[in-house]
Design an enzyme around this catalytic site. Structure first.
Site, PDB file in Angstrom:
ATOM      1  N   CYS A   1       0.959  -1.135   0.663  1.00 48.92           N
ATOM      2  CA  CYS A   1      -0.099  -0.135  -0.246  1.00 48.92           C
ATOM      3  C   CYS A   1       0.726   1.078  -0.230  1.00 48.92           C
ATOM      4  CB  CYS A   1      -0.955  -0.279   1.294  1.00 48.92           C
ATOM      5  SG  CYS A   1      -2.083  -1.393   1.644  1.00 48.92           S
TER       6      CYS A   1
ATOM      7  N   ARG B   1       2.555   1.371  -7.599  1.00 44.50           N
ATOM      8  CA  ARG B   1       2.511   0.367  -6.479  1.00 44.50           C
ATOM      9  C   ARG B   1       0.962  -0.520  -6.256  1.00 44.50           C
ATOM     10  NH1 ARG B   1       6.207   1.716  -2.203  1.00 44.50           N
ATOM     11  NH2 ARG B   1       4.952   0.912  -0.673  1.00 44.50           N
TER      12      ARG B   1
ATOM     13  N   GLY C   1       0.878  -3.300   6.302  1.00 43.15           N
ATOM     14  CA  GLY C   1       1.056  -4.852   6.535  1.00 43.15           C
ATOM     15  C   GLY C   1       0.523  -5.417   7.105  1.00 43.15           C
TER      16      GLY C   1
ATOM     17  N   GLU D   1      12.003 -15.293 -21.874  1.00 41.72           N
ATOM     18  CA  GLU D   1      10.907 -14.427 -21.681  1.00 41.72           C
ATOM     19  C   GLU D   1      10.793 -12.538 -22.571  1.00 41.72           C
ATOM     20  OE1 GLU D   1       7.110 -14.624 -18.651  1.00 41.72           O
ATOM     21  OE2 GLU D   1       8.881 -14.985 -17.843  1.00 41.72           O
TER      22      GLU D   1
END
Length: 623
Positions: free
Chosen positions: A13, A38, A110, A503
């Site tokens: 987060c 994020r 967390g 890849e």
């Protein structure tokens, strides 16, 4: 003794905070926008104005929160903001941060491991909860402690002494409107300092437009942040004195944490991802895996004993995780495990019935072939458990149960930290079911879980060899073909290593069981052919030594992934990468890291776009 600590600065987060003379809301929104990389599924902010807390929250992208704010822009000059990647509780406005109870408003990154028991205790004392999150517990705990400890920092300290887990916390107290209170344990936070104004964030990009004078908090630190000062203490109340420093990062550098690519950053984030995944499921006091709502899948020993076969279905890297997981489950349950590629499984007629148990693995939870295979399995009466990284994804909704990996968003297309987190999740799942069935004994599983807790630090040890792996990669960057070989649980790692190289470097690479060399692949080997050999000191070691000698006899160039202290293999090849010795079921978590780094450095040396390789997408949501 078994507390897990890492130095990797990543969590799922984003947190921002501001205190000073300016309106806080525009600064918070700007800071949150700089943390969007994020990943998140909801956003919110809390502003103190006129001794009241104004909270705005919205599910979805930041534009929804911005539109809410523009309708009635809060005028306060102190506030905290948050972008949430759901871990406990589905994505929704109700579960979005900030959370408030009484005068206390918090944002949190967390995992609170003991939130269920704390919630039960608080409910008995008359507390009512408005969300499904573990984070809301914190506002209740601090508000309760204020009754006996009127100083906010002391109340926060007392509350933190009751929790287990990881946290980055920013807190507002309506009755104490000149401070933001902050705490860190296992999740990153950084303070930023201006003139008559101060900032906080979970990552540097949110601070760069305002200041380059920063201070990175360390685990166990609490902060009283004012507009013109700050105080740092530890959990015992002892003052800590540390000076801020100037950084020279650009925004792009900051988003990647100073790494050249997101993929490299995510490779180095694996100790943190593993730590969070273990913490999300393991009760280390009882050495047991929490059922987290999956009790209904197998409510008793009799229910699990009725299962006569397990199917594991997945695609790509997740399929490789399933191939390794088969070893865990067959050992833990003593029943057949069939591993299927979801794209094939859905088009045939597998022998499914009420005695079948299906484990579907998908990082995104949106992989089209996997979802169709799940629907087919449930139509035939099989119970399905999804393993995914995304709360409330389609896989969660289509499955009977869910087991999450807590890695946070993965931005690089080539999966790295989500793969190792899947391996951890499968280990924990197999242990849970093996204990439930009675095949595994408590003493054996405790020893195994203790070793699992050591994995993050062992990963850090392997990552310290990145420089030598980079130098090794230059030697092999312009070859035409590369062979990867392994046996047992290391064979799927060979497949994964070959896939990573294909890849992102576009080199032809193949992974094979080493025992199959003589059945065809050895014809490909000629002088200088690179062969990556997983030669670990396990039950397959002697056979792997023989395979290495076979390819060396044909003048191949061998890169060996070996166990620390193995001098026998060192006498046969110069290109060696050592990993610590662990339980054989845990070794893939370590042996894959050198292969990830090797693929990355080869691709980077060849000048490719590592994070966005050609023709590939992060999640395959169509056929």
């Amino acid at each position: 003794m078994f507390d897990i600590q890492c130095s990797i600065s990543e969590n799922m987060c984003g947190i921002v905070g501001y205190i000073g003379p300016q309106k806080a809301a525009p600064i918070l929104l700007d800071g949150l926008s700089r943390l969007e990389y994020r990943g998140y599924d909801s956003a919110g902010m809390a502003i103190l104005q006129n001794e009241e807390t104004k909270i705005l929250r919205a599910q979805g992208k930041l534009i929804q929160l911005r539109e809410l704010a523009m309708k009635d822009l809060p005028s306060g000059s102190i506030g905290i903001g948050h972008t949430r990647w759901a871990t406990h509780g589905r994505p929704s406005e109700v579960n979005a941060h900030p959370h408030r109870y009484g005068p206390i408003t918090i944002v949190h990154n967390g995992i609170i491991e003991n939130y269920s028991e704390l919630r039960e205790q608080l409910t008995k004392k008359g507390h009512s909860f408005s969300s499904d999150t573990d984070s809301e517990i914190l506002s209740h705990l601090v508000a309760a402690e204020l009754k006996n400890h009127p100083q906010t920092l002391q109340a926060l300290r007392k509350a933190l002494q009751k929790i287990r887990g990881s946290y980055a916390i920013a807190l507002l107290n309506e009755k104490d409107p000149e401070s933001i209170y902050i705490a860190r344990q296992g999740s990153p936070l950084v303070l930023g300092f201006g003139t008559g104004e101060n900032f906080l964030a979970s990552d540097v990009p949110a601070l760069l437009p305002y200041t380059k004078k920063v201070l990175f908090l360390e685990d166990g630190e609490l902060v009283n942040l004012k507009s013109d000062s700050f105080l740092i203490e530890d959990l015992s109340g002892k003052s800590i004195h540390r000076e801020p420093r100037l950084i020279s990062w650009t925004l792009a550098m900051a988003e990647k944490g100073g790494y050249k690519h997101f993929m490299l950053k995510e490779i180095f984030e694996q100790p943190r991802a593993i730590t969070d995944t273990i913490r999300g499921h393991l009760d280390s006091r009882k050495w047991a895996i929490r059922e987290d709502g999956n009790h209904a899948l197998f409510p008793n020993k009799s229910a699990i004993q009725q299962v006569d076969k397990i199917y594991m279905i997945a695609c790509g890297t997740s399929w490789h995780a399933a191939l390794i997981g088969r070893y865990y489950f067959e050992n833990a349950l003593k029943i057949p495990v069939i591993v299927e590629q979801a794209s094939e499984f859905r088009y045939r007629q597998p022998l499914l019935d009420k005695k079948s148990f299906v484990i579907a693995i998908s990082q995104s939870g949106e992989t089209a072939d996997t979802l169709m295979a799940v629907k087919n399995a449930r139509l035939h009466g099989a119970k399905v458990l999804g393993v995914t990284n995304v709360v409330d994804s389609s896989l969660v909704r289509e499955s009977d149960g869910v087991f999450y990996t807590y890695t946070g968003p993965e931005i690089g297309v080539a999966a790295t930290k989500t793969f190792t987190a899947q391996l951890v999740a499968l280990n924990l799942l197999a242990t849970w079911l093996g204990r439930k069935k009675g095949v595994l004994k408590g003493s054996d599983t405790e020893s195994f879980l203790r070793e699992l807790l050591e994995i993050p630090s062992k990963m850090e040890h392997v990552l310290q060899q990145s420089k030598s792996i980079q130098e090794m990669a230059v030697k092999y960057a312009y070859g035409e073909d590369c062979l990867f070989i392994g046996r047992g649980p290391q064979f799927p790692i060979a497949l994964e290593g070959a896939l990573k190289l294909k890849e992102i470097s576009y080199l032809h690479a193949e992974g094979y069981p080493a025992g199959e060399l003589k059945h065809g692949p050895i014809a490909l080997i000629e002088q200088g052919s690179p062969v990556v050999s997983l030669v670990l000191q396990d039950n397959y070691y002697e056979k792997m030594i023989s395979n290495v000698q076979e390819v060396l006899a044909r003048q191949a160039s061998v890169i060996a992934i070996a166990t620390e202290g193995d001098h026998r293999i060192a006498a046969q090849t110069q290109d060696l990468i050592y990993v610590p010795k662990m339980h054989s079921h845990l070794m893939p978590l370590l042996s894959v890291i050198p292969l990830q780094l090797l693929a990355y450095y080869i691709a980077d040396h060849r000048g490719h776009d590592v994070d966005q390789p050609r023709n590939l997408a992060k999640s395959v949501t169509v056929e």
